[in-house]
Structures are given as C-alpha cells and as structure tokens.
Design an enzyme around this catalytic site. Structure first.
Site, PDB file in Angstrom:
ATOM      1  N   ASP A 188       0.870  -1.168   0.000  1.00  0.00           N
ATOM      2  CA  ASP A 188       0.000   0.000   0.000  1.00  0.00           C
ATOM      3  C   ASP A 188       0.920   1.234   0.000  1.00  0.00           C
ATOM      4  OD1 ASP A 188      -2.328   1.694   0.633  1.00  0.00           O
ATOM      5  OD2 ASP A 188      -1.328   1.876   2.564  1.00  0.00           O
ATOM      6  N   TYR A 243      -0.133   5.170   0.679  1.00  0.00           N
ATOM      7  CA  TYR A 243      -0.366   6.246   1.659  1.00  0.00           C
ATOM      8  C   TYR A 243      -0.550   5.663   3.059  1.00  0.00           C
ATOM      9  CZ  TYR A 243      -1.176   9.068  -2.516  1.00  0.00           C
ATOM     10  OH  TYR A 243      -1.037   9.706  -3.728  1.00  0.00           O
ATOM     11  N   ARG A 288      -7.458  13.322   6.051  1.00  0.00           N
ATOM     12  CA  ARG A 288      -7.244  11.913   5.708  1.00  0.00           C
ATOM     13  C   ARG A 288      -8.530  11.100   5.901  1.00  0.00           C
ATOM     14  NH1 ARG A 288      -4.978   8.009   2.709  1.00  0.00           N
ATOM     15  NH2 ARG A 288      -4.420   6.165   3.895  1.00  0.00           N
ATOM     16  N   SER A 311      -2.238   1.058  -5.093  1.00  0.00           N
ATOM     17  CA  SER A 311      -2.707   2.215  -4.320  1.00  0.00           C
ATOM     18  C   SER A 311      -3.943   2.870  -4.919  1.00  0.00           C
ATOM     19  CB  SER A 311      -1.576   3.249  -4.254  1.00  0.00           C
ATOM     20  OG  SER A 311      -2.021   4.454  -3.671  1.00  0.00           O
ATOM     21  N   ASN A 312      -4.674   3.526  -4.015  1.00  0.00           N
ATOM     22  CA  ASN A 312      -5.785   4.389  -4.413  1.00  0.00           C
ATOM     23  C   ASN A 312      -5.313   5.586  -5.246  1.00  0.00           C
ATOM     24  OD1 ASN A 312      -7.848   3.026  -3.097  1.00  0.00           O
ATOM     25  ND2 ASN A 312      -7.818   4.319  -1.277  1.00  0.00           N
TER      26      ASN A 312
HETATM   27  C1  2OP Z   1      -3.572   3.716  -0.618  1.00  0.00           C
HETATM   28  O1  2OP Z   1      -4.243   3.005  -1.357  1.00  0.00           O
HETATM   29  C2  2OP Z   1      -5.169   3.183   1.206  1.00  0.00           C
HETATM   30  O2  2OP Z   1      -4.622   5.385   0.712  1.00  0.00           O
HETATM   31  C3  2OP Z   1      -4.148   4.112   0.721  1.00  0.00           C
HETATM   32  O3  2OP Z   1      -2.434   4.097  -0.920  1.00  0.00           O
END
Ligand code: 2OP
Length: 219
Positions: A9, A11, A40, A115-116
């Site tokens: 992941d 973030y 956040r 990641s998102n």
């Molecule tokens: C990501 O997908 C969950 O924000 C986090 O990087």
C-alpha cells in the site's frame, strides 16, 4: 513464507500523509493536527462512498474535496492559494524513514505498489522519493475505477504481476486495507505503525510488524 511478490500500500504505509500539512500548512491559521487527521479521514470516507455510489472520481479530485470538507468542518480560514499549496504538497508526501532500508533488504523478490492514488499522483510521489527503481510495478486503482477495499482493486496485482494471489504478500499500515486484502486471498502483513487495533471485519493479518524493517525476517 516464500512469496513470489511483495505488494505495498502507498499512503500511510510507505508515505506519510501527515507530512503534507507539516510541510505546506505553516501559514494556515487553526489546528493543523486536527486538519491533517480530518483531511485523511474524509479522503478515505469519500473513496468508500464514491465506490458504493458507483460514482468514481480519481484520487486527486477526492483528495481536494476532502480538504475542502475538512477546512469547512473545522472552520479554518484558508485561502485558495493555501489550499492549492496543500494539494501540491500532497503530490510529494515524505517517505517514512524505514522505507528505503526495508526495500533494500527485500531485494530479490519483485516489489510493487497497489494504491488508491491516481497515476499522476503515484508517479510524482514515487519518482520524487527516489524509490522508483525499487518497484517492478506501480499499480493504480484508476485501472478499474473503484477504490479499496473492492476485490476488483486487489485483483489487479495478480493480473499485472502474473503471480497467483496466494503467492503475494501484501503489506499495509491501514487496518481496513489489511482486512480487505486478506478477504481477497493475499497473505497479509499489517505494519501497525500507530499501535492501533485491528478492525472487527472477520479478517486479520497473517503477520503484524511495527515497522517495515521487520518484514525481511518473515521471508
Ligand atoms: C492507498 O491506497 C489506502 O490510501 C491508501 O495508498
């Protein structure tokens, strides 16, 4: 455990979202710690809400909407220029100090990010951190236009890496992401940086560490 790929992941796990307000918020009046936490929180809430609504917008737009919601809720008087400064800083949040040595210790197993983040955000963040050469793939949810913890997102990793899901070791600091990835069928490591509690969603991590440097000891 002999995984054929490690997928991280971004973030909260590799990059510190709270470094953004520290770096770019100093001229903004108000409780910057509260702003960072609520920003956040809203950012994640909007990803979940948009996924349920089937109204995807990319993570840049979600992040800006979350920032505007957070400043309004906290009654923080920030100018457009100050908001833009925070958004620009979100393109290059700082990597946590344990990231580079941990990735170096994992050489030999293909590493990837899932990641998102939008492709532009991920390119800027990973490129700006000097970590790009550590990763075989940087995969954005933008390919499937829905957010974690949708299984359609996790399914991108086996597809792009050409590795079965059970041979992937997924690493996240976000406990809800750990649950989602475990439900999908990855082996999962929870990097519990903040000594939080696991979500009560019926899926827990295979391995829990307090920093990324511990992962090599489990491979
Ligand atoms: C990501 O997908 C969950 O924000 C986090 O990087």
């Amino acid at each position: 455990m002999k995984p054929r790929a490690l997928v991280f992941d971004a973030y909260g796990t590799l990059f510190d979202v709270h470094s953004v307000v520290v770096r770019a918020g100093s001229t903004i009046p108000g409780d910057l710690h509260a702003l960072s936490i609520l920003w956040r929180r809203k950012q994640l809430e909007y990803t979940w809400l948009r996924s349920l609504m089937e109204r995807y917008e990319d993570f840049w737009n979600v992040t800006e909407a979350a920032l505007r919601s957070a400043v309004a809720q906290l009654k923080i008087e920030a100018s457009e220029r100050q908001l833009d400064g925070l958004m620009q800083a979100f393109l290059t949040p700082s990597a946590f100090p344990d990231v580079k040595p941990a990735l170096d210790a994992l050489k030999g197993v293909p590493l990837a990010i899932l990641s998102n983040g939008s492709p532009r955000m991920l390119e800027s963040m990973v490129g700006g951190s000097g970590l790009a050469s550590s990763f075989a793939e940087v995969i954005s949810v933008d390919r499937v236009k829905i957010y974690k913890p949708s299984p359609r997102v996790y399914a991108l990793a086996p597809e792009v890496l050409n590795v079965p899901r059970e041979d992937i070791f997924f690493v996240s600091s976000n406990s809800w992401d750990v649950a989602g990835a475990r439900a999908f069928g990855f082996k999962v490591c929870w990097c519990n940086r903040s000594q939080g509690n696991m979500e009560h969603l019926g899926f827990s991590a295979d391995v829990t560490v307090s920093h990324l440097g511990e992962i090599a000891g489990y491979l």
